[in-house]
Design a protein around this motif. Structure first.
Motif, PDB file in Angstrom:
ATOM      1  N   HIS A 225       0.824  -1.207   0.000  1.00  0.00           N
ATOM      2  CA  HIS A 225       0.000   0.000   0.000  1.00  0.00           C
ATOM      3  C   HIS A 225       0.861   1.262   0.000  1.00  0.00           C
ATOM      4  O   HIS A 225       0.585   2.218  -0.722  1.00  0.00           O
ATOM      5  CB  HIS A 225      -0.966  -0.009   1.191  1.00  0.00           C
TER       6      HIS A 225
ATOM      7  N   GLN B 225       2.335   1.765  -3.292  1.00  0.00           N
ATOM      8  CA  GLN B 225       1.331   2.346  -4.198  1.00  0.00           C
ATOM      9  C   GLN B 225       1.298   3.861  -4.076  1.00  0.00           C
ATOM     10  O   GLN B 225       1.269   4.578  -5.081  1.00  0.00           O
ATOM     11  CB  GLN B 225      -0.053   1.764  -3.884  1.00  0.00           C
ATOM     12  N   HIS B 226       1.304   4.367  -2.827  1.00  0.00           N
ATOM     13  CA  HIS B 226       1.292   5.830  -2.659  1.00  0.00           C
ATOM     14  C   HIS B 226       2.489   6.458  -3.393  1.00  0.00           C
ATOM     15  O   HIS B 226       2.341   7.462  -4.091  1.00  0.00           O
ATOM     16  CB  HIS B 226       1.381   6.195  -1.169  1.00  0.00           C
TER      17      HIS B 226
ATOM     18  N   CYS C 239      -5.960   8.845   3.465  1.00  0.00           N
ATOM     19  CA  CYS C 239      -5.925   7.388   3.358  1.00  0.00           C
ATOM     20  C   CYS C 239      -6.192   6.763   4.714  1.00  0.00           C
ATOM     21  O   CYS C 239      -5.712   7.239   5.728  1.00  0.00           O
ATOM     22  CB  CYS C 239      -4.559   6.931   2.842  1.00  0.00           C
TER      23      CYS C 239
ATOM     24  N   HIS D  94       0.264   1.894   7.004  1.00  0.00           N
ATOM     25  CA  HIS D  94       1.495   2.305   6.315  1.00  0.00           C
ATOM     26  C   HIS D  94       2.704   2.151   7.227  1.00  0.00           C
ATOM     27  O   HIS D  94       2.560   2.174   8.447  1.00  0.00           O
ATOM     28  CB  HIS D  94       1.357   3.757   5.861  1.00  0.00           C
TER      29      HIS D  94
HETATM   30 ZN   LIG Z   1      -3.766   4.744   0.623  1.00  0.00          ZN
END
Ligand SMILES: [Zn+2]
Length: 392
Positions: free
Chosen positions: A96, A99-100, A192, A196
């Motif tokens: 994730h 992805q950011h 979001c 993370h």
């Molecule tokens: Zn996110």
């Protein structure tokens, strides 16, 4: 309302909680807890797995203000201990956050915003609002990795909707007035709710596996972190296997494979040429042996196509009837006659294939068929030969 512990501490794996509600979800027992470290599926990130009170958690879903934990079996206890699967959580942090970084890199490199994200079981995808070139993809991948290697701190904070808007962000409606922001220092900031890492370094590496046109934009497939290592390892296994087959180091494989395909094409061409010659020789031999008129022959293991080629060659070389058979685990028959001869070849063949326990057909001067009684081919050919001789 469930207190979502993962929002403040995405590394928290064990927690104590109280069961506040027992429900059912698609035939399975489910519980709502007063607090949870289990991430509920949302925003492209799948749910966490693990156990609650020792019972396996099979799904975790948002249910309004609550988090619904779907369980493998019913749970009796009031006070429970929860344990989140560490490896899956770490994997989701890596994918994730990767992805950011990749999404931000595409904005910088190609002005291409991400319109959706899916974290899959094997690879993840982002969909961009426009097409991108291979060079842009490489540049975005490089930029994302530079940010990983710079080990920038990742911070999470909650701001009001007004503050988020003032920062140029568009928070989703469901965020309400408390917008959770995830920030990779001096590089990316976005609303979001996902889990993370503390540092971009934990993403390890971002590898783009491919990209294609998708719904007027493009879809980019990628893996991060431990998955990146797994993908490289799996590809190395393939390269080593190919290297052994082609006796070549990986960098020589494209040339080695090209040479092998060329040589295969040449061998096929040569094979076809030799087959032509062999069939031609065989046809001439059969005609000389039979003295013209009627040729009957039985072969072992000939493909039907070769039998047919031989029959066509025979009837072209001299006026004759050709009755050919081949036996393997099946029986094959091809009957043909030269132009101008008056036998009923399809009828002869139908009778012969009945003998070998099968079916077949044709019209005019060529017919073919087969059956599963190769032991009766001699009989079938003898009967057809007798029929031709009787009529002649
Ligand atoms: Zn996110």
């Amino acid at each position: 309302m469930t207190e979502r512990l993962y929002r403040d501490d995405p590394y928290l794996l064990e927690f104590e909680a109280r069961v506040v509600s027992r429900r059912e979800h698609e035939g399975r027992p489910a519980v709502v807890l007063d607090r949870t470290a289990f991430y509920a599926e949302s925003g492209g990130q799948p749910w966490d797995t693990g156990t609650i009170g020792g019972v396996p958690v099979v799904a975790v879903l948002e249910n309004g203000e609550d988090v619904l934990h779907v369980l493998a079996t019913p749970l009796a206890a009031e006070r429970v201990g929860g344990r989140v699967d560490a490896e899956r959580r770490r994997d989701h942090r890596e994918q994730h956050h990767g992805q950011h970084l990749l999404s931000r890199a595409f904005v910088q490199v190609a002005r291409a915003p991400t319109v959706s994200f899916h974290l899959g079981a094997e690879q993840s995808t982002i969909d961009l609002d426009r097409g991108v070139t291979s060079e842009q993809v490489r540049d975005a991948e490089t930029l994302a990795n530079e940010v990983v290697w710079e080990a920038r701190p990742v911070a999470v904070r909650t701001v009001s909707r007004a503050e988020a808007l003032a920062l140029g962000l568009t928070p989703p409606a469901e965020a309400g007035d408390a917008v959770r922001l995830v920030e990779a220092a001096d590089f990316d900031r976005q609303p979001c709710g996902g889990t993370h890492p503390r540092s971009t370094a934990e993403v390890g590496m971002v590898i783009v596996l491919g990209h294609e046109r998708y719904k007027g934009g493009s879809r980019v497939r990628f893996v991060c972190g431990h998955r990146a290592l797994s993908v490289v390892r799996a590809r190395n296994v393939v390269l080593e296997r190919l290297g052994t087959l082609f006796s070549s180091p990986p960098e020589g494989l494209p040339d080695a494979a090209t040479r092998a395909l060329e040589s295969l094409a040449e061998a096929n061409r040569r094979g076809a040429e030799l087959l032509e010659r062999a069939l031609d020789g065989e046809a001439r031999r059969l005609l000389a042996e039979a003295g013209g008129g009627l040729v009957a022959a039985l072969y072992d293991g000939w493909p039907a196509a070769d039998l047919r080629s031989l029959a066509l060659r025979l009837v072209a070389l001299a006026p004759c009837v050709a009755l050919l058979g081949s036996r393997s685990d099946k029986a094959q028959l091809v009957f043909a006659q030269s132009e101008g001869l008056g036998h009923d070849i399809p009828a002869l063949l139908r009778a012969a294939v009945l003998t070998v326990g099968g079916r077949g057909g044709g019209k005019g001067n060529l017919a073919q068929g087969g059956g599963d009684r190769p032991d009766r081919l001699d009989e079938a050919l003898a009967a057809a030969t007798a029929a031709i001789r009787g009529r002649a």
